[in-house]
Design an enzyme around this catalytic site. Structure first.
Site, short mmCIF file in Angstrom:
data_model
loop_
_atom_site.label_atom_id
_atom_site.label_comp_id
_atom_site.label_asym_id
_atom_site.label_seq_id
_atom_site.Cartn_x
_atom_site.Cartn_y
_atom_site.Cartn_z
N LYS A 68 12.50 -15.38 -10.19
CA LYS A 68 12.15 -14.44 -11.16
C LYS A 68 11.05 -14.86 -12.23
CE LYS A 68 14.03 -10.93 -9.63
NZ LYS A 68 14.21 -11.44 -8.50
N ASN A 124 -2.05 1.88 5.91
CA ASN A 124 -1.06 0.81 5.34
C ASN A 124 -0.84 -0.23 6.42
OD1 ASN A 124 0.91 -0.78 4.00
ND2 ASN A 124 2.25 0.68 4.57
N GLY A 125 -0.94 -1.33 6.56
CA GLY A 125 -0.77 -2.24 7.64
C GLY A 125 -1.81 -3.09 7.96
N TRP A 163 -2.64 -2.77 -1.87
CA TRP A 163 -2.26 -4.38 -1.76
C TRP A 163 -3.24 -4.99 -0.85
CZ3 TRP A 163 -0.58 -8.27 1.19
CH2 TRP A 163 -0.16 -9.44 0.54
N GLU A 187 17.21 -18.17 -7.58
CA GLU A 187 17.02 -16.56 -7.84
C GLU A 187 16.41 -16.94 -9.46
OE1 GLU A 187 16.33 -14.04 -6.46
OE2 GLU A 187 16.67 -12.31 -7.82
N CYS A 246 0.93 -1.13 0.16
CA CYS A 246 -0.07 0.07 0.04
C CYS A 246 0.94 1.23 -0.07
CB CYS A 246 -1.09 0.07 1.19
SG CYS A 246 -2.15 -1.28 1.31
N HIS A 253 18.05 -37.40 -6.32
CA HIS A 253 17.38 -37.73 -4.98
C HIS A 253 15.91 -37.61 -5.23
CE1 HIS A 253 21.22 -38.91 -3.35
NE2 HIS A 253 21.69 -37.53 -3.88
N LYS A 308 5.84 -4.33 -3.70
CA LYS A 308 7.28 -4.23 -3.47
C LYS A 308 7.69 -4.41 -2.27
CE LYS A 308 11.57 -3.17 -5.12
NZ LYS A 308 12.25 -4.03 -5.99
N ARG A 325 3.92 -0.32 -4.76
CA ARG A 325 3.90 -0.78 -3.23
C ARG A 325 2.36 -1.76 -3.43
NH1 ARG A 325 6.86 1.55 0.22
NH2 ARG A 325 5.51 0.73 2.09
N GLU A 353 7.69 -15.10 -10.28
CA GLU A 353 6.99 -14.05 -10.14
C GLU A 353 6.67 -13.09 -11.19
OE1 GLU A 353 10.98 -11.72 -8.53
OE2 GLU A 353 8.97 -10.99 -7.76
C1 F6R Z 1 11.87 -10.59 -5.78
C2 F6R Z 1 11.49 -9.82 -4.72
C3 F6R Z 1 11.33 -10.10 -3.02
C4 F6R Z 1 12.06 -9.25 -2.19
C5 F6R Z 1 11.51 -9.83 -0.88
C6 F6R Z 1 12.28 -8.96 0.18
O1 F6R Z 1 12.26 -10.22 -6.98
O2 F6R Z 1 11.70 -8.66 -4.99
O3 F6R Z 1 11.34 -11.51 -3.11
O4 F6R Z 1 13.50 -9.80 -2.36
O5 F6R Z 1 10.33 -9.35 -0.53
O6 F6R Z 1 12.25 -7.59 -0.06
P1 F6R Z 1 13.29 -6.69 0.87
O7 F6R Z 1 14.69 -6.79 0.22
O8 F6R Z 1 12.71 -5.16 0.42
O9 F6R Z 1 13.30 -7.10 2.26
#
Ligand code: F6R
Length: 615
Positions: free
Chosen positions: A489, A102-103, A76, A485, A2, A508, A610, A27, A492
């Protein structure tokens, strides 16, 4: 999660608020709304979906553009589905108070029952709406909006940023924060509130950090901050060291593409100024003394998502260079398993945003157990670095695309620097060895640039795989977190089944997944570690024998893998421990391009936000 904006000044508030929301949409983008105060009444407009829907509604509506104070929200969803009704702002029974949040307000169900018992009619499924009605009751008793906010906050449990306007005090916006971000932007004759400075950076770079349990009153003439108890609070002013161009796309179609391209500079910035006049590594900003670092006997890294993958890579570097045992833990699991922490444990919390609630809670738990806590964060003045004993900032600049790219590479730089610094102060590496490694790190911006210059075939490959259902990723040693990773990517962004495995684990169980033409990306370790390298060459042969289509990422000059690669992606040869810095980049490009080919908005993938400020 949010995004919140508040404004009081001489510009049309609606324009400022919408512009701010457009910079905070990363956000959350389930719905958006605004409330503007003019002529003794509030005009509230809100729509489900992205900000574009709200803009459309405002363009067609008879709304007042005369208001000079207002609030806005991009959501969000937590409580209640993402529809118009649950969009913020929420209003009270009279329409005189509007609030954005927010929260999560944990005691909202009890508050709601109580309010309904007193005759209030709540029209949404949200936890937020209760706050609007509680504020209504307080102002009806004659309280100012700020006093009402202070009283109401004392009744709330959970994490919240709240920002409210009241038609009875048209030139005022009131904000409050507990465990959720809110910053003040200080302008000339105008002031701003936002979840993130990006919202007001086009207007001012002077900001104020708000502390825990504080209420801020925003007027044209100035800003007043108190605690929830009404006592004046000390505040910290700071100057934002980046400008509005950093928060714009700069000619790229997506922020993600811009941020991938910015990686050489981000890595260089994070390395800048780390060598002292004596040729030794110096991490002045870290705040932990060398004596404290010498007393450490164990390291635990806590983080989420991509930052967790940076932590997994850090473990290899830390254990190799410092001989200290290092555990890596998902922050969301950490405090629930009674981790063994002592005064000589160093907990390292990695977080781009510095606001991730799971990581913040892990930091608090570690500090309660008397461990030292060091943050690696990208956002200056965010909550996690403020609550840590020390911090090493990455200098990636604002990361706006939801998928983390440049923050990841700079987190790797930060953990390498910390590991080398520990090696230096604890004497587990000679000064010249540390210096040589720092010199090598110094060449990384150029190596990453080299990857970016040669990455076009990866785009073609990604487009050709847009119709696939699943992609697997394999790696060994530091290549294993890189595989994780790469898979994250792709999941998501492209909404595809993707999984990362340690190559040795495949037989395994997961090898049963291999079927004819299944794309499998393999990250091949440097030939400098022949044992690792040879093992993975065998793993590639094993999966190829079972029909996999092999996409092999290997260093330049590695000819041993060529016969077994259906597609060979070359990266510069670098020391084994540093290989993630170059091997991750093609995987970012791969996911971004494949997702785009499938028609997805890579900056705003579905269901995500984010900054994850709820547990
Ligand atoms: C994936 C991504 C998330 C963040 C995770 C932690 O591309 O961006 O997995 O890495 O939500 O976020 P931060 O680093 O802000 O604590």
């Amino acid at each position: 999660m949010c995004g919140i904006v508040g404004y009081v000044g001489s510009q049309p508030a609606l324009d400022v608020v919408i512009d701010g929301l457009s910079r905070l949409e990363y956000r959350g983008y389930d719905s958006a709304g605004t409330a503007v105060s003019a002529d003794g009444k509030l005009t509230v407009t809100k729509r489900a979906g992205k900000l574009a829907n709200l803009r459309e509604a405002l363009a067609g509506a008879d709304h007042s553009d005369t208001g000079r104070s207002g609030i806005g929200h991009t959501r969000w969803a937590t409580h209640g589905p993402p529809n118009d009704r649950n969009a913020h702002p929420h209003t009270d029974c009279t329409g005189a108070v509007a609030v954005v949040h927010n929260g999560i307000i944990e005691n909202f169900a009890a508050l709601r029952l109580e309010l309904e018992g007193r005759g209030h009619e709540l029209s949404s499924d949200t936890d937020t709406e209760a706050v609007a009605h509680l504020l209504e009751e307080e102002v009806a008793k004659g309280a100012s909006l700020a006093d009402a906010m202070r009283r109401v906050c004392l009744r709330l449990e959970g994490a919240f940023t709240l920002v409210a306007v009241y038609s009875g005090e048209p030139d005022l916006v009131v904000g409050a924060r507990r465990n959720s971000p809110l910053v003040v932007g200080v302008g000339a004759g105008e002031n701003f509130l936002a979840s993130d400075v990006a919202a007001f950076i086009a207007h001012t770079r002077d900001a104020i950090e708000l502390g825990q349990d504080q209420v801020v009153e925003l007027r044209r003439s100035g800003v007043t901050v108190t605690g929830f108890d009404g006592k004046p609070a000390d505040v910290k002013e700071y100057h934002v060291d980046w400008d509005v161009s950093a928060a714009e796309k700069g000619g790229h179609d997506y922020f993600m593409l811009k941020e991938i391209a910015e990686q050489p500079r981000a890595v260089a910035e994070t390395l800048l100024g780390r060598i002292g006049a004596d040729g030794r590594l110096s991490l002045d900003e870290m705040r932990l003394t060398d004596d404290e670092l010498r007393d450490i006997d164990k390291i635990i890294i806590v983080a989420c998502g991509t930052a967790y993958h940076a932590g997994l890579i850090a473990k290899y570097a830390i254990e190799h260079w410092t001989q200290l045992p290092c555990e890596v833990e998902l922050a969301s699991e950490f405090r629930y398993r009674d981790p063994i922490l002592t005064r000589s444990t160093l907990v390292i919390a990695i977080s781009q945003s510095g606001e991730t609630m799971d990581t913040l809670m892990a930091v608090r738990h570690a500090r309660e157990q008397r461990a030292s806590v060091l943050g690696i964060c990208n956002v200056n003045g965010s909550t996690i670095p403020r609550e840590c004993d020390g911090v090493l900032y990455t200098h990636a600049g604002p990361e706006i695309a939801v998928a983390s790219t440049k923050a990841f590479l700079t987190q790797l730089i930060a953990v390498y620097l910390i590991a080398l610094y520990l090696a230096q102060v604890r004497g587990t590496k000679w000064g010249d060895e540390v210096f040589a490694m720092i010199q090598l790190l110094g060449t990384m911006p150029q190596k990453v640039e080299q990857v970016l210059e040669t990455v076009e075939p990866v785009r073609d490959l990604a487009r050709s795989l847009a119709g696939e259902r699943c992609v697997l990723f394999l790696g060994r040693h530091v290549g294993f977190p890189v595989a994780l990773e790469g898979a994250l990517k792709l999941k998501e962004l492209a909404y595809m089944h993707a999984e990362g495995f340690a190559a040795g684990e495949l037989k395994h169980g997961p090898i049963a997944l291999i079927e004819q033409d299944l794309p499998v990306v393999v990250i091949v370790p440097s030939r400098a570690r022949p044992v690792l390298h040879d093992k993975i060459v065998s793993n590639i042969q094993e999966i190829r024998a079972r029909g996999a289509r092999t996409i092999v990422i290997a260093e330049e000059g590695d000819e041993a893998v060529a016969p077994y690669a259906d597609t060979l992606i070359r990266v510069p040869a670098v020391p084994t421990l540093l290989q993630p810095l170059v091997a991750t980049v093609p995987l970012q490009v791969f996911a971004c391009e494949l997702a785009t080919a499938r028609g997805h908005d890579v900056d705003q993938p579905r269901n995500l936000a984010k900054s994850v400020t709820v547990e």
